[in-house]
Design a protein around this motif. Structure first.
Motif, PDB file in Angstrom:
ATOM      1  N   GLN A 173       0.827  -1.202   0.000  1.00  0.00           N
ATOM      2  CA  GLN A 173       0.000   0.000   0.000  1.00  0.00           C
ATOM      3  C   GLN A 173       0.866   1.258   0.000  1.00  0.00           C
ATOM      4  O   GLN A 173       0.508   2.267  -0.608  1.00  0.00           O
ATOM      5  CB  GLN A 173      -0.949  -0.008   1.200  1.00  0.00           C
ATOM      6  N   TYR A 174       1.994   1.194   0.682  1.00  0.00           N
ATOM      7  CA  TYR A 174       2.931   2.311   0.638  1.00  0.00           C
ATOM      8  C   TYR A 174       3.502   2.466  -0.772  1.00  0.00           C
ATOM      9  O   TYR A 174       3.607   3.572  -1.309  1.00  0.00           O
ATOM     10  CB  TYR A 174       4.080   2.082   1.627  1.00  0.00           C
ATOM     11  N   GLU A 175       3.859   1.324  -1.365  1.00  0.00           N
ATOM     12  CA  GLU A 175       4.444   1.343  -2.708  1.00  0.00           C
ATOM     13  C   GLU A 175       3.435   1.837  -3.735  1.00  0.00           C
ATOM     14  O   GLU A 175       3.792   2.585  -4.655  1.00  0.00           O
ATOM     15  CB  GLU A 175       4.927  -0.060  -3.068  1.00  0.00           C
ATOM     16  N   ALA A 176       2.167   1.453  -3.565  1.00  0.00           N
ATOM     17  CA  ALA A 176       1.130   1.905  -4.484  1.00  0.00           C
ATOM     18  C   ALA A 176       0.967   3.421  -4.411  1.00  0.00           C
ATOM     19  O   ALA A 176       0.786   4.101  -5.434  1.00  0.00           O
ATOM     20  CB  ALA A 176      -0.195   1.224  -4.166  1.00  0.00           C
ATOM     21  N   GLY A 177       1.047   3.951  -3.189  1.00  0.00           N
ATOM     22  CA  GLY A 177       0.938   5.397  -3.015  1.00  0.00           C
ATOM     23  C   GLY A 177       2.098   6.129  -3.664  1.00  0.00           C
ATOM     24  O   GLY A 177       1.911   7.192  -4.278  1.00  0.00           O
ATOM     25  N   GLN A 178       3.287   5.553  -3.574  1.00  0.00           N
ATOM     26  CA  GLN A 178       4.450   6.176  -4.195  1.00  0.00           C
ATOM     27  C   GLN A 178       4.333   6.171  -5.710  1.00  0.00           C
ATOM     28  O   GLN A 178       4.719   7.126  -6.383  1.00  0.00           O
ATOM     29  CB  GLN A 178       5.718   5.435  -3.748  1.00  0.00           C
ATOM     30  N   VAL A 179       3.782   5.073  -6.245  1.00  0.00           N
ATOM     31  CA  VAL A 179       3.584   4.979  -7.698  1.00  0.00           C
ATOM     32  C   VAL A 179       2.633   6.075  -8.175  1.00  0.00           C
ATOM     33  O   VAL A 179       2.793   6.635  -9.271  1.00  0.00           O
ATOM     34  CB  VAL A 179       3.028   3.584  -8.078  1.00  0.00           C
ATOM     35  N   LEU A 180       1.653   6.393  -7.346  1.00  0.00           N
ATOM     36  CA  LEU A 180       0.682   7.437  -7.692  1.00  0.00           C
ATOM     37  C   LEU A 180       1.232   8.839  -7.469  1.00  0.00           C
ATOM     38  O   LEU A 180       0.527   9.835  -7.700  1.00  0.00           O
ATOM     39  CB  LEU A 180      -0.597   7.254  -6.864  1.00  0.00           C
ATOM     40  N   GLY A 181       2.470   8.927  -7.030  1.00  0.00           N
ATOM     41  CA  GLY A 181       3.106  10.233  -6.863  1.00  0.00           C
ATOM     42  C   GLY A 181       2.799  10.911  -5.543  1.00  0.00           C
ATOM     43  O   GLY A 181       3.022  12.113  -5.390  1.00  0.00           O
ATOM     44  N   MET A 182       2.298  10.154  -4.564  1.00  0.00           N
ATOM     45  CA  MET A 182       1.965  10.730  -3.271  1.00  0.00           C
ATOM     46  C   MET A 182       3.213  10.819  -2.391  1.00  0.00           C
ATOM     47  O   MET A 182       4.121   9.987  -2.492  1.00  0.00           O
ATOM     48  CB  MET A 182       0.901   9.875  -2.569  1.00  0.00           C
ATOM     49  N   THR A 183       3.256  11.839  -1.546  1.00  0.00           N
ATOM     50  CA  THR A 183       4.363  11.965  -0.600  1.00  0.00           C
ATOM     51  C   THR A 183       4.135  11.004   0.563  1.00  0.00           C
ATOM     52  O   THR A 183       3.044  10.443   0.726  1.00  0.00           O
ATOM     53  CB  THR A 183       4.461  13.399  -0.050  1.00  0.00           C
ATOM     54  N   LYS A 184       5.153  10.825   1.388  1.00  0.00           N
ATOM     55  CA  LYS A 184       5.036   9.916   2.524  1.00  0.00           C
ATOM     56  C   LYS A 184       3.938  10.361   3.486  1.00  0.00           C
ATOM     57  O   LYS A 184       3.198   9.539   4.019  1.00  0.00           O
ATOM     58  CB  LYS A 184       6.372   9.806   3.258  1.00  0.00           C
ATOM     59  N   SER A 185       3.846  11.672   3.727  1.00  0.00           N
ATOM     60  CA  SER A 185       2.815  12.175   4.630  1.00  0.00           C
ATOM     61  C   SER A 185       1.421  11.972   4.033  1.00  0.00           C
ATOM     62  O   SER A 185       0.477  11.630   4.759  1.00  0.00           O
ATOM     63  CB  SER A 185       3.048  13.654   4.932  1.00  0.00           C
ATOM     64  N   GLN A 186       1.277  12.174   2.733  1.00  0.00           N
ATOM     65  CA  GLN A 186      -0.016  11.955   2.074  1.00  0.00           C
ATOM     66  C   GLN A 186      -0.423  10.482   2.139  1.00  0.00           C
ATOM     67  O   GLN A 186      -1.588  10.160   2.384  1.00  0.00           O
ATOM     68  CB  GLN A 186       0.051  12.415   0.615  1.00  0.00           C
ATOM     69  N   ILE A 187       0.539   9.599   1.937  1.00  0.00           N
ATOM     70  CA  ILE A 187       0.255   8.161   2.008  1.00  0.00           C
ATOM     71  C   ILE A 187      -0.224   7.792   3.406  1.00  0.00           C
ATOM     72  O   ILE A 187      -1.203   7.064   3.573  1.00  0.00           O
ATOM     73  CB  ILE A 187       1.509   7.341   1.635  1.00  0.00           C
TER      74      ILE A 187
ATOM     75  N   ILE B  60      -3.144   5.181   4.924  1.00  0.00           N
ATOM     76  CA  ILE B  60      -2.805   4.278   6.021  1.00  0.00           C
ATOM     77  C   ILE B  60      -3.598   4.560   7.291  1.00  0.00           C
ATOM     78  O   ILE B  60      -4.046   3.628   7.966  1.00  0.00           O
ATOM     79  CB  ILE B  60      -1.292   4.353   6.316  1.00  0.00           C
ATOM     80  N   LEU B  61      -3.787   5.842   7.617  1.00  0.00           N
ATOM     81  CA  LEU B  61      -4.301   6.217   8.929  1.00  0.00           C
ATOM     82  C   LEU B  61      -5.657   5.594   9.262  1.00  0.00           C
ATOM     83  O   LEU B  61      -5.842   5.056  10.358  1.00  0.00           O
ATOM     84  CB  LEU B  61      -4.395   7.744   9.035  1.00  0.00           C
ATOM     85  N   LEU B  62      -6.608   5.626   8.340  1.00  0.00           N
ATOM     86  CA  LEU B  62      -7.932   5.070   8.626  1.00  0.00           C
ATOM     87  C   LEU B  62      -7.870   3.557   8.831  1.00  0.00           C
ATOM     88  O   LEU B  62      -8.595   3.008   9.666  1.00  0.00           O
ATOM     89  CB  LEU B  62      -8.901   5.405   7.491  1.00  0.00           C
TER      90      LEU B  62
END
Length: 227
Positions: free
Chosen positions: A127-141, A146-148
């Motif tokens: 899920q972290y890797e998917a967020g990075q692929v979408l161009g999201m920053t670590k805080s956005q991911i 992740i948070l919910l």
């Protein structure tokens, strides 16, 4: 037996119990998240310090921690609590309440940190890797993906700790803080009857019952997320 006076004392004690409960939660949850990040840090010294601190706090009784905090003014500054309170212009009872809050906050922050750490580490790395692929920053991911999921995973164990906190507030009487149980004991000694303890038990049951309903509602609201 003056029932009105007994209930007045119990309500005053219950007010302090609720205040201690609320302040501890407000302070310990964010602090617990900070400690959790420290325990997961890639910086080994910070990770070791965080884990060591959690180990010490979780491995010693809360009662002992409350007493140790109350000795801080004497051992660090060489002054008695009464003089320490006078220096800040507060009453000794207010100072003792602050000591109790500090001990409770540190203790529960460490327990919450382990709950949060387990919840965060249980999220698949994909899920972290998917967020990075979408161009999201670590805080956005973390906050948007992740948070919910973490919140849902930690809700049940967190609710157990919160309910335990309600009962642990009775330890505040170690420093003479007038909480619900302390008020009940005072009423028992004053009026030589046991009913104040029964009333106190009912107060605790109602408080914990309301919290159980609240967490049950939150769990249902989080069912939109299916693992």
């Amino acid at each position: 037996m003056n029932t009105a006076k007994i209930f007045t004392e119990l309500f005053q004690g219950f007010g302090n119990t609720v205040l201690l409960f609320a302040v501890t939660l407000i302070l310990s949850i964010p602090l617990g998240l900070v400690i959790a990040f420290g325990s997961m840090s890639k910086f080994k010294p910070l990770k070791a310090i965080s884990k060591g601190f959690v180990w010490i706090i979780r491995g010693t009784p809360l009662m002992l921690q409350i007493l140790l905090v109350s000795f801080i003014p004497f051992y660090l500054f060489g002054i008695m609590n009464k003089d320490f309170a006078g220096f800040f212009g507060i009453s000794i009872s207010s100072l003792l309440f602050i000591f109790v809050v500090i001990a409770f906050t540190i203790n529960y922050a460490c327990y919450f940190s382990e709950i949060f750490r387990g919840g965060i580490e249980s999220i698949p790395k994909g899920q972290y890797e998917a967020g990075q692929v979408l161009g999201m920053t670590k805080s956005q991911i973390f906050f948007k993906v992740i948070l919910l999921q973490v919140f849902k995973k930690v809700l049940a164990p967190t609710s157990n700790e919160v309910i335990t906190l309600v009962k642990d507030t009775a330890l505040a009487q170690i420093l003479g803080v007038i909480d619900l149980l302390n008020a009940a004991n005072h009423a028992v000694n004053t009026y030589v009857v046991l009913t104040p303890l029964v009333y106190a038990a009912i107060f605790y049951l109602i408080f914990n019952g309301l919290l159980t309903i609240l967490f049950g509602y939150l769990e249902k609201k989080m069912n939109f997320y299916k693992e």
